[in-house]
Scaffold this motif. Structure first.
Motif: not given
Length: 324
Positions: A1-16
């Motif tokens: 599976x692709x990187x989950x951050x890329x799938x959701x379109x958020x940065x690694x620093x994104x909060x909940x």
């Protein structure tokens, strides 16, 4: 599976909160019901759900960020090449840097599940070595549950909760509904005749997949009733209104009234006023213990659609007589 951050379109620093907003936004766009012409819609939706499941779980997200699990939540094998660099000559190596005995062969198990470890050849037993839980953490198995008698039982997948809305007719007469589960899978759901609102159905094995090789969780589906254009619920009873022509209200007549199982005739007696309510027994919603509620029918008197000179003259004469 692709990187989950890329799938959701958020940065690694994104909060909940950012992760949740991103998931909801994309879920509306990628839901299979909104993309019936796309054969890959279910796969895309399932991938989105998997990414959100991982990043919305604080522990799993931390493990992913530290490289302990991959995007599918599976443990990553670590590189042990740096261990035992000064190995003995002539000995074969199982892992790079290990002597001929592999790490799995180095452990013995007693009644309690672990007893430290022993080395083969040249060393004898040595107490105080790492126990099996420590090795489990090295390989990413720290979340597995210890089974009776030693060993580990993989943790099962999470259960999921969802609500399915049905029409009143479907609840009363029974129906089949195609439902898309949170994991993207579509199933045929059988709604039994007389299903009450709030009834919960269990779909075994249709929940989230286990990230540790265990059995999947279950899906629990709660039935809800949709608003109806003709009927208004009053507990287990239903209410509706019916228009009665003026002449039928005065002279009496049979009037057709819709019910959940088809139209029936209601006997409207002569001189029925508007606002009068009649009870049709057993024509309401199914009861939990069997049977059904009633249908309460309120009459509304309807005047002719076009002006009627004779009716006007009669009513004017009646009014003048009453005023005299």
């Amino acid at each position: 599976m692709r990187d989950p951050y890329d799938i959701l379109g958020v940065a690694k620093t994104a909060d909940e909160a950012e992760i949740k907003r991103a998931f909801r936004r994309q879920a509306k766009q990628l839901h299979p019901d909104a993309n019936t012409s796309d054969p890959k819609a279910q796969d895309k939706f399932a991938e989105l759900n998997s990414a959100y499941e991982l990043l919305s779980d604080k522990d799993k997200r931390g493990q992913f960020d530290r490289g302990e699990i991959d995007a599918e939540g599976k443990p990553r094998m670590h590189d042990f090449a740096g261990f035992g660099a000064g190995g003995r000559g002539g000995r074969s190596r199982g892992f790079s840097g290990f002597d001929g005995d592999t790490i799995f062969e180095s452990f013995t198990f007693g009644p309690e599940g672990q007893t430290g470890y022993t080395r083969r050849g040249g060393g004898g037993g040595r107490a105080g070595g790492p126990n099996f839980d420590d090795i489990g953490d090295i390989f990413g198995f720290g979340r597995q549950q210890r089974a009776a008698g030693g060993g580990f039982t993989p943790k099962r997948g999470d259960d999921v909760e969802m609500t399915v809305t049905v029409d009143l007719e479907e609840a009363a007469q029974g129906a089949s509904k195609r439902v898309t589960l949170p994991n993207g899978k579509t199933v045929e759901l059988k709604i039994a005749a007389g299903t009450a609102e709030g009834h919960k159905m269990r779909l075994k094995g249709q929940g989230e997949q286990s990230f540790e090789g265990g059995s999947p969780g279950d899906a629990f589906v709660t039935i809800a009733y949709a608003p109806h254009p003709r009927f208004r619920r009053d507990g287990e009873d239903l209410r509706t209104e019916v228009m009665v022509p003026l002449e039928d209200a005065v002279l009496g007549a049979k009037v057709r009234v819709p019910t959940l199982s088809g139209a029936v005739e209601l006997n409207v007696p002569a001189w029925t006023s508007g606002g009068r309510t009649f009870r049709l027994r057993g024509k309401g919603m199914p009861k939990t213990g069997g049977g059904a509620g009633d249908l309460l029918v309120t009459t509304n008197v309807a005047l002719p659609e076009t002006p009627d000179a004779e009716l006007e003259a009669l009513l004017r004469k009646r009014r003048d007589k009453g005023a005299a």
